[in-house]
Motif scaffolding. Structure first.
Motif, PDB file in Angstrom:
ATOM      1  N   ALA B 648       9.313   3.341   2.737  1.00  0.00           N
ATOM      2  CA  ALA B 648      10.364   2.747   3.871  1.00  0.00           C
ATOM      3  C   ALA B 648       9.602   1.654   4.499  1.00  0.00           C
ATOM      4  O   ALA B 648      10.255   0.458   4.749  1.00  0.00           O
ATOM      5  CB  ALA B 648      11.076   3.702   4.302  1.00  0.00           C
ATOM      6  N   ARG B 649       8.460   2.087   5.071  1.00  0.00           N
ATOM      7  CA  ARG B 649       7.696   1.236   5.776  1.00  0.00           C
ATOM      8  C   ARG B 649       7.481  -0.165   5.059  1.00  0.00           C
ATOM      9  O   ARG B 649       7.571  -1.166   5.624  1.00  0.00           O
ATOM     10  CB  ARG B 649       6.656   1.743   6.590  1.00  0.00           C
ATOM     11  N   VAL B 650       6.856   0.135   3.742  1.00  0.00           N
ATOM     12  CA  VAL B 650       6.676  -1.033   2.944  1.00  0.00           C
ATOM     13  C   VAL B 650       7.793  -1.947   2.804  1.00  0.00           C
ATOM     14  O   VAL B 650       7.736  -3.148   2.874  1.00  0.00           O
ATOM     15  CB  VAL B 650       6.111  -0.587   1.786  1.00  0.00           C
ATOM     16  N   ALA B 651       8.954  -1.250   2.643  1.00  0.00           N
ATOM     17  CA  ALA B 651      10.118  -2.199   2.160  1.00  0.00           C
ATOM     18  C   ALA B 651      10.552  -2.874   3.529  1.00  0.00           C
ATOM     19  O   ALA B 651      10.711  -4.174   3.283  1.00  0.00           O
ATOM     20  CB  ALA B 651      11.414  -1.269   2.189  1.00  0.00           C
ATOM     21  N   GLN B 652      10.423  -2.409   4.783  1.00  0.00           N
ATOM     22  CA  GLN B 652      10.808  -2.976   5.971  1.00  0.00           C
ATOM     23  C   GLN B 652       9.611  -4.247   6.093  1.00  0.00           C
ATOM     24  O   GLN B 652      10.272  -5.455   6.353  1.00  0.00           O
ATOM     25  CB  GLN B 652      10.306  -2.009   7.111  1.00  0.00           C
TER      26      GLN B 652
END
Lengths: 149, 656
Positions: B648-652
């Motif tokens: 999720a962080r990477v996507a953000q």
């Protein structure tokens, strides 16, 4: 060593079925030879079982028949179903509520006209009654009590 | 008031079980997906409510509310608190409520924590669990309501069977029930997997901890029950092949087989249909056991002399559930695709052997237990005991133990005996040596001789899988297997010693006289009356000496209870590292006043505690394996959560 791949499931099912059928046959054979039959005095006198076969004898303890032997632990008494009586010998601690005039189921062997008991199952209380006795009291209690008193 | 709350909670729980069944079933259909979301919460709520009902029952027993019929018939205000609580399940209605409670809680627990199964299998599983629960709710509410009031209110209760007034009773039935009913989870899982046709390693991995949990409790329950029968009945025996004991042994045999086949399915994706079948059979055996015990068709302290009509009710439930499940199995088994293959000489091969032997013992036990019922229907009264069960079960158990020495050392899929040859030679050689040594020591009966010979082999073989490993790094599940197998060997040794070397003496002693049993000398010092909370007793004071050691005192009782009026012998035991002295006080002989001879029955039982120690080790092994599985699952869950967070962080970051 590997089983032909195609037939593995068939072989497994076959092994299981053979083992289970073997177990069932063994069980039937064992039950025929080892089941302990239940007798009342009339039956055991009419058709005595083999002397080394474990059986059970049920009935009422005849009044005035209970005698403790010299050794203090062997007790002799007579079990009756109202028609016939069989002498019983038991060495051991008698169950509570095992008294003359009460019902009893004895486990043991019938040898030379005497029933040698390994174990006595007596009526524990109103809630725990040997099944055979439940039946017996219903059918025969009145008559038995009348004849044994 | 409490009784009404309990009954209300029970009705609500039953309705929720109905809702759970409907929602679970419709949730699987097209267009019913909306209902799927409520199934888990409903299952949890149902568990909470039924637990509330059970708590209410315990409270009416604790407060001895005699207007409740069950309390009046089974309890008494003068009973110690622990037996008031235990009395809640020491009767037919209460024990059935305990059954349903465990089932509800187990369902709730599954709904709460199980996340590994595909969601539709989960729905089918919870629906299945509710379906089975419903039958038992109906049985409870319509045929065995524990909350019935009575009037007029009696002044005092009728008391609890003294045989059941024992600390062992406080936890023995609940333990056993957790095991019995815990297997319902395996049953429901199997149904769920059959309905959705998803039988595979994931299914086995999800099911295994539940089976393990139930199995651990079942093992402890059987061990405790055996010890209870051993010292309460005063007969010196530890297993009588009583139908009630068999009723607990049969689910255990099935669950043990299931546990092992689950291992194969999880690790190797083989034995698929068989594992599902065992899942069905294990809980079916629990239900058959309940039928045998609760229908009142048996003679037993456990049978509570119930209304025989209830027997037909349970019989109908059995027919529906077992018949239904087996039909479903027959319909779907062919569609369960065949699993991976393996050679005969392999871990799988050994486990298949274990399964077949366990199933055979199960079949033999089942036939022997049902036989008296069958013959009675034909007008012939028989009972079946050790002369049948001992040799027939040993015929399958002993080869199983021999394979147990080899199996854990084999590799999955394919192996050669030559590879493990020298290692395996050790336990097998020990066994052969054991036969010779045992025979030389004068053991002439076949079964004790075999048990004594095989036991050391099993003990040694059980630890062999640890060889060459760093003991601290070895996986916990491996330790679980080692400890459980070790326990089997230890128990087997105890059994062999008990039947080969027990010394027994039956005497009548005057005060001051002494007798001898095995290495013990026993002197009757005095017999005097004593009193307890709800009993009086004659207490025999025995001074006992082992060989020429120091004198110790033990005090067997002949105890008379007031309510219900009943006398029973309370044995006294003395445990040493190498065995147990077992003493029972009888009555003053024949009423001849003045002779004052007291009947005593004495046993010296070398190494007999090993039987129950072994049982506990087996349970401990199961607990270790369970712990390892749960820890693995937790790790996996944490890893997944962390992975999700990172993604999720990477996507953000990418978006930004």
């Amino acid at each position: 060593m590997a089983i032909k791949a195609k037939h593995q499931r068939l072989v497994l099912v076959g092994v299981a079925v053979v083992a289970l059928i073997g177990a069932a046959l063994l069980a039937i054979w064992g039950l025929r030879n080892q089941a302990s039959y239940f007798y009342v005095p009339t039956d055991i006198l009419a058709k005595p079982p083999e002397a080394d076969r474990g059986v059970r004898l049920g009935g009422m303890v005849a009044r005035g028949s209970m005698k403790t032997a010299e050794d203090g632990v062997t007790v002799n008494f007579v079990v009756t179903d109202g028609k016939a009586s069989v002498p019983v010998r038991f060495a051991g601690i008698r169950p509570a509520l095992f008294v003359e005039g009460s019902g009893v189921v004895a486990e043991g062997r019938f040898q030379n006209g005497t029933f040698v008991a390994d174990n006595l199952l007596a009526k524990h209380d109103e809630k725990y009654v040997p099944r055979e006795m439940q039946h017996m009291t219903a059918e025969q209690a009145r008559q038995t009590v009348a004849e044994t008193q | 008031m409490l009784a009404e709350i309990g009954l209300g909670a029970l009705w609500l729980a039953a309705s929720l079980a109905g809702l759970q069944l409907l929602a679970g079933s419709f949730g699987l259909t097209k267009g019913g997906e909306g209902l799927a979301g409520i199934v888990r919460p409903v299952a949890i709520m149902q568990g909470v409510l039924v637990a509330l009902a059970f708590a209410a029952l315990i409270m009416v027993f604790v407060t001895t509310d005699l207007s409740v019929k069950l309390v009046a018939e089974n309890s008494h205000s003068a009973k110690p608190l622990i037996y008031k609580i235990a009395g809640a399940w020491g009767n037919h209605e209460g024990s059935m409520l305990l059954w349903v409670t465990v089932m509800g809680l187990a369902g709730a627990f599954v709904a709460l924590v199980e996340r590994r199964l595909p969601e539709n299998t989960m729905l089918a599983t919870l629906a299945g669990q509710a379906f089975v629960s419903l039958g038992f709710y109906a049985f409870l509410l319509f045929a065995s309501n524990p909350f019935v009031r009575m009037s007029p209110v009696p002044d005092e209760g009728a008391g609890l069977n003294p045989l059941l007034q024992d600390p062992g009773l406080a936890f023995h039935p609940p333990t056993l029930y957790v095991g019995y009913v815990g297997l319902s989870i395996a049953f429901s899982f199997a149904i769920g997997a059959l309905v959705t046709r998803q039988v595979g390693p994931d299914f086995a991995r999800a099911m295994r901890p539940w089976v393990l949990g139930a199995w651990v409790f079942l093992t402890m329950g059987i061990t405790a029950g055996s010890y209870w029968a051993y010292y309460v009945l005063g007969w010196g025996g530890w297993w009588f092949w009583d139908p009630v004991e068999n009723a607990s042994l049969m689910p255990w045999l099935a669950a043990t087989a299931l546990l092992h086949s689950c291992g194969v399915l999880a690790a190797r994706n083989a034995l698929r249909a068989w594992t599902v079948m065992l899942g069905v059979v294990a809980f079916s055996m629990s239900m058959v056991g309940t039928f045998l015990v609760r229908s009142g068709i048996l003679t037993s302290v456990h049978a509570f002399a119930v209304d025989p009509k209830r027997g037909s009710f349970i019989l109908i439930l059995l027919a529906i559930y077992i018949g239904g499940a087996l039909t479903l199995f027959a319909l779907r088994a062919a569609t369960v695709t065949e699993g991976e293959r393996f050679a005969i000489t392999s871990r799988e091969g050994a486990l298949v052997f274990n399964n077949v032997m366990l199933s055979s013992i199960l079949g033999i036990t089942l036939l022997g237990t049902l036989y008296p019922l069958v013959t009675e229907a034909m007008g012939l009264k028989v009972s079946v005991g050790p002369p049948y069960f001992n040799p027939t079960s040993a015929l399958f158990a002993m080869p199983m133990f021999v394979v147990l020495m080899v199996g854990p050392l084999l590799r999955w899929r394919r192996d050669r005996m030559a590879r493990v040859g020298w290692v395996v030679a050790l336990p097998l050689g020990l066994t052969l040596a054991g036969v010779v040594v045992g025979y030389a020591m004068g053991v002439r009966h076949v079964l004790p001789l075999l048990a004594l010979a095989i036991a050391p082999g099993v003990v040694v073989a059980s630890v062999l899988p640890l060889r060459g490993r760093n003991l601290l790094r070895a996986p916990l599940s491996l330790w679980g297997m080692v400890v459980a197998h070790l326990g089997l060997g230890v128990a087997l040794f105890g059994m062999g010693c008990d039947s080969a070397f027990t010394a027994e003496r039956l005497v009548a002693l005057r005060v001051g006289e002494q007798s001898q049993v095995g290495p013990w000398s026993v002197r009757l010092d005095s017999v005097s009356p004593v009193a307890g909370p709800n009993w009086t007793a004659m207490e025999g004071v025995l001074k006992v000496r082992y060989a020429n050691g120091a004198a110790q005192t033990i005090t067997p009782h002949s105890r008379s209870f007031w309510v219900p009026p009943q006398t029973m012998a309370v044995s006294a035991l003395l445990t040493r590292w190498n065995g147990q002295l077992y003493t029972v006080l009888g009555e003053e002989t024949d009423g001849k006043v003045g002779t004052g001879r007291w009947q005593l029955r004495l046993w010296w039982k070398p190494f007999v505690p090993m039987i129950w120690l072994g049982g506990l080790l087996v349970a401990l092994g199961g607990a270790l394996a369970l712990l390892s599985r749960v820890m693995q699952d937790l790790k996996r869950r944490t890893a997944r959560t962390k992975g999700d967070e990172r993604r999720a962080r990477v996507a953000q970051l990418e978006q930004a």
